[in-house]
Design a protein around this motif. Structure first.
Motif: not given
Ligand SMILES: [Zn+2]
Length: 83
Positions: A7-8, A15-20, A30-37
């Motif tokens: 989550q952001a 954006c609406s994708y990562c806000r919620d 694996g490496a953790p995701m750091l930024r919204c794709p």
């Protein structure tokens, strides 16, 4: 692969994708995701307690993610694969 919820960090920069929050399949180690794709906003991994292990549907989701299938007994000695 385990399913993680991201989550952001800052709602105003998302954006609406990562806000919620969004779910991301991630390889073990694996490496953790750091930024919204989608928008590039900084995201962080959530401890999705509500989704893990509490409800039957949560268990089903985990079982499905682990490659198990739920079988429903439909008759004597017969099972229907539900997914
Ligand atoms: Zn985003």
């Amino acid at each position: 692969m385990p399913l993680h919820v991201y989550q952001a960090k800052e709602g105003g920069k998302s954006c609406s994708y990562c806000r919620d929050g969004f779910e991301q399949l991630e390889a073990l180690g694996g490496a953790p995701m750091l930024r919204c794709p989608r928008c590039g906003a900084a995201v962080e991994k959530q401890w999705a307690a509500a989704r893990v292990g509490r409800s039957e549907s949560g268990f089903d989701d985990r079982a499905r993610g682990a490659g198990f299938h739920k079988l429903k007994k439909t008759g004597a000695g017969e099972y229907e694969r539900q997914y």
